[in-house]
Write an enzyme that holds these catalytic residues in place. Structure first.
Site, PDB file in Angstrom:
ATOM      1  N   PRO A 136       0.823  -1.212   0.000  1.00 31.44           N
ATOM      2  CG  PRO A 136       0.145  -0.911   2.212  1.00 31.44           C
ATOM      3  CD  PRO A 136       0.857  -1.884   1.310  1.00 31.44           C
TER       4      PRO A 136
ATOM      5  CB  SER B 298      -2.652   3.453   0.929  1.00 27.93           C
ATOM      6  OG  SER B 298      -2.634   4.455   1.918  1.00 27.93           O
TER       7      SER B 298
ATOM      8  CE1 TYR C 236      -0.198   4.294   8.112  1.00 27.67           C
ATOM      9  CE2 TYR C 236      -1.091   5.498   6.238  1.00 27.67           C
ATOM     10  CZ  TYR C 236      -0.028   4.888   6.873  1.00 27.67           C
ATOM     11  OH  TYR C 236       1.201   4.866   6.271  1.00 27.67           O
TER      12      TYR C 236
ATOM     13  CB  THR D 101       0.164   0.632   8.867  1.00 25.06           C
ATOM     14  OG1 THR D 101      -0.022   0.014   7.591  1.00 25.06           O
ATOM     15  CG2 THR D 101       1.561   1.234   8.926  1.00 25.06           C
TER      16      THR D 101
ATOM     17  NE  ARG E 231       7.753   9.174   6.358  1.00 20.38           N
ATOM     18  CZ  ARG E 231       6.625   8.574   6.036  1.00 20.38           C
ATOM     19  NH1 ARG E 231       5.815   9.126   5.135  1.00 20.38           N
ATOM     20  NH2 ARG E 231       6.280   7.447   6.599  1.00 20.38           N
TER      21      ARG E 231
ATOM     22  CE  LYS F 289       3.083  -2.013   4.722  1.00 21.18           C
ATOM     23  NZ  LYS F 289       3.523  -0.636   4.989  1.00 21.18           N
TER      24      LYS F 289
ATOM     25  CB  SER G 206       7.025  -3.401   6.650  1.00 22.83           C
ATOM     26  OG  SER G 206       7.127  -2.146   6.021  1.00 22.83           O
TER      27      SER G 206
ATOM     28  CG  HIS H 230       6.068   2.987   6.527  1.00 24.95           C
ATOM     29  ND1 HIS H 230       4.949   2.727   7.282  1.00 24.95           N
ATOM     30  CD2 HIS H 230       5.651   3.840   5.548  1.00 24.95           C
ATOM     31  CE1 HIS H 230       3.911   3.390   6.787  1.00 24.95           C
ATOM     32  NE2 HIS H 230       4.303   4.072   5.728  1.00 24.95           N
TER      33      HIS H 230
ATOM     34  N   GLY I 278       7.199  -1.375  -2.867  1.00 21.13           N
ATOM     35  CA  GLY I 278       6.539  -0.072  -2.825  1.00 21.13           C
ATOM     36  C   GLY I 278       7.070   0.824  -3.923  1.00 21.13           C
TER      37      GLY I 278
HETATM   38  C1  LIG Z   1       5.317   7.037  -1.361  1.00 24.38           C
HETATM   39  C2  LIG Z   1       5.030   5.969  -0.348  1.00 24.38           C
HETATM   40  C3  LIG Z   1       3.812   5.977   0.303  1.00 24.38           C
HETATM   41  C4  LIG Z   1       3.519   4.986   1.253  1.00 24.38           C
HETATM   42  N1  LIG Z   1       2.285   4.981   1.855  1.00 24.38           N
HETATM   43  C5  LIG Z   1       1.977   3.992   2.739  1.00 24.38           C
HETATM   44  C6  LIG Z   1       0.675   3.922   3.316  1.00 24.38           C
HETATM   45  O1  LIG Z   1      -0.208   4.732   3.022  1.00 24.38           O
HETATM   46  N2  LIG Z   1       0.436   2.924   4.204  1.00 24.38           N
HETATM   47  C7  LIG Z   1       1.389   1.994   4.540  1.00 24.38           C
HETATM   48  O2  LIG Z   1       1.127   1.106   5.368  1.00 24.38           O
HETATM   49  N3  LIG Z   1       2.627   2.034   3.988  1.00 24.38           N
HETATM   50  C8  LIG Z   1       2.938   2.992   3.098  1.00 24.38           C
HETATM   51  N4  LIG Z   1       4.170   3.006   2.506  1.00 24.38           N
HETATM   52  C9  LIG Z   1       5.103   1.914   2.789  1.00 24.38           C
HETATM   53  C10 LIG Z   1       4.885   0.743   1.822  1.00 24.38           C
HETATM   54  O3  LIG Z   1       3.677   0.078   2.092  1.00 24.38           O
HETATM   55  C11 LIG Z   1       6.001  -0.299   1.913  1.00 24.38           C
HETATM   56  O4  LIG Z   1       6.127  -0.716   3.241  1.00 24.38           O
HETATM   57  C12 LIG Z   1       7.350   0.240   1.416  1.00 24.38           C
HETATM   58  O5  LIG Z   1       7.189   1.134   0.337  1.00 24.38           O
HETATM   59  C13 LIG Z   1       8.231  -0.915   0.975  1.00 24.38           C
HETATM   60  O6  LIG Z   1       9.538  -0.465   0.745  1.00 24.38           O
HETATM   61  P1  LIG Z   1      10.123  -0.058  -0.693  1.00 24.38           P
HETATM   62  O7  LIG Z   1       9.487   1.238  -1.068  1.00 24.38           O
HETATM   63  O8  LIG Z   1      11.577   0.062  -0.431  1.00 24.38           O
HETATM   64  O9  LIG Z   1       9.782  -1.171  -1.649  1.00 24.38           O
HETATM   65  C14 LIG Z   1       4.482   3.987   1.567  1.00 24.38           C
HETATM   66  C15 LIG Z   1       5.700   3.998   0.899  1.00 24.38           C
HETATM   67  C16 LIG Z   1       5.981   4.963  -0.059  1.00 24.38           C
HETATM   68  C17 LIG Z   1       7.282   4.918  -0.788  1.00 24.38           C
END
Ligand SMILES: Cc1cc2nc3c(=O)[nH]c(=O)nc-3n(C[C@H](O)[C@H](O)[C@H](O)COP(=O)(O)O)c2cc1C
Length: 419
Positions: free
Chosen positions: A133, A162, A185, A211, A220, A291, A313, A315, A369
């Protein structure tokens, strides 16, 4: 295509980029942002990133899409995509984690046929590669989560959506043509949370993924610097009355009444404890996953409090500067879970070998992601599909090299921890 034609296509594409409204949107901050974001190049060598690809099919690795995404996205949006925390070093930590493990290949196995499919909660998926997501996909392409869902459908992937998506869940499920998993969330107000879960369930989601790794917030800085460096008037795109607006100002309750997804960020319940998992489990017939798990202890607690599965994760390096990658955390989690529930892992997966390593260590499936968002930003649905195709092809190649003709045949004996 001959090399000279390829070069001409590339020149044409660069010409198109230079004239593109998307690049104009990126504003005068582009040079500054190149410097600002140089540190977030996330793993590919410069030699492998020399040219921008002109089409999705030209890409040789997922990093080719990162380079295009950086060019075409508005500054603040690319910074939102790229950001990690503090000095962004966690991105490297996640990548370096894979180097702590070596592969042990087996020879002279008949590998003409490879089966990458996996079973999760009784459903069969063509590949163990899962779409994780990510919020606000409208920031990356006008087709947003619909493009992702169509690519997921075409390539047979499990997709998680998400809470803060740009597209209503009903539309995404229709585009996917089958169940997706809803990432939650939780809102401070339980009634609101319950209503979000009910809506996802009524829409046909098969699982809810809670999450839990942003309870403490996250630092960030690249995202914040990207906003500063972007000289556009953000209000123009973030107007909630615009179709597929970035809706950062929407009231979470709009989700309940069937409107666009909410922005629950500011109201996340910082007091959430393990009881919440049980409460969620009792409130839905969907499978419940937690998560953001990064330790064996919390994997055990997830199970004890009623979760059906976990997502390992950090994140995508966005939750905290822990100096620990998820792949390094995986062995203790696999040991704690003892095969009793599925383990999906994400954060930093970019190559077929990364995916193979997680499967050899005992993960059920592997999530991505940023890579699919790079594809989405670059070429919409075709870009997402190409990213998924590349990763699957790479995984199949490693499986062949290892003599593992199915995911079940990827063994602990295929992997060794350095030292
Ligand atoms: C731009 C962006 C937005 C994200 N938004 C969410 C979110 O809304 N909810 C969530 O649980 N994780 C979110 N994530 C984390 C992803 O679900 C995931 O854990 C992560 O992107 C995996 O790592 P990677 O980007 O290195 O592949 C987000 C990640 C990115 C890059």
């Amino acid at each position: 295509m001959p090399e000279s034609d390829l070069a001409a296509t590339r020149r044409q594409f660069l010409g198109f980029l230079a004239a593109s409204p998307a690049l104009a949107l990126a504003g005068t901050g582009t040079g500054l942002v190149q410097r600002l974001l140089a540190a977030t190049t996330d793993g590919a060598s410069h030699a492998q990133q020399a040219d921008l690809v002109a089409s999705a099919t030209e890409a040789l690795s997922v990093f080719d899409f990162q380079a295009v995404a950086r060019q075409v996205l508005p500054t603040a949006h690319y910074a939102y995509l790229a950001t990690s925390v503090d000095d962004d070093r966690m991105l490297e930590v996640n990548r370096e984690g894979f180097r702590q493990f070596q592969l042990r290949m087996r020879r002279l196995v008949d590998v003409r046929t490879i089966d990458t499919s996996v079973d999760i909660f009784g459903s069969r998926w063509e590949t163990p590669i899962v779409i994780q997501p990510t919020g606000s996909n409208g920031a990356f392409h006008p087709d947003a989560e619909l493009a992702v869902a169509r690519a997921a459908k075409a390539k047979g992937h499990l997709q998680m959506l998400s809470t803060v998506a740009s597209t209503p869940i009903e539309e995404v499920i229709a585009a996917r043509g089958g169940p997706i998993w809803f990432q939650l969330y939780a809102a401070t107000d339980w009634t609101l949370t319950e209503a979000m879960v009910r809506r996802a369930e009524a829409a046909g989601a098969a699982a809810v993924v809670l999450t839990v790794d942003l309870q403490a917030g996250s630092n960030r800085l690249t995202a914040l610097r990207g906003i500063r460096a972007d000289d556009r008037d953000c209000a123009l795109c973030h107007d909630p009355d615009q179709p597929r607006a970035m809706h950062t100002h929407l009231d979470p309750s709009s989700f309940v009444t069937g409107g666009r997804p909410p922005r629950t960020g500011p109201s996340r319940p910082v007091g959430m404890t393990w009881d919440y998992v049980t409460r969620l489990k009792n409130a839905t017939s969907m499978k419940v996953l937690v998560k953001g798990i990064v330790t064996g202890e919390d994997a055990s607690l997830s199970e004890a409090y009623g979760a059906d599965g976990i997502v390992v994760s950090n994140h995508g390096a966005r939750a905290g500067a822990t100096d620990r990658s998820t792949i390094e955390a995986l062995p203790e989690i696999v040991e704690a879970v003892g095969g009793r529930m599925p383990i999906i892992i994400d954060s930093g997966f970019r190559r077929g070998t990364d995916i193979f390593k997680a499967l050899a260590l005992g993960a059920t499936a592997v999530g991505i992601g940023r890579p699919y968002l790079w594809g989405l930003a670059s070429f919409g649905q075709a870009g997402v599909a190409a990213v998924l195709g590349l990763l699957r092809r790479e995984l199949e190649m490693v499986m062949r090299q290892a003599g593992a003709t199915s995911v079940a045949r990827i063994m602990p004996s295929h992997i060794l921890r350095r030292g």
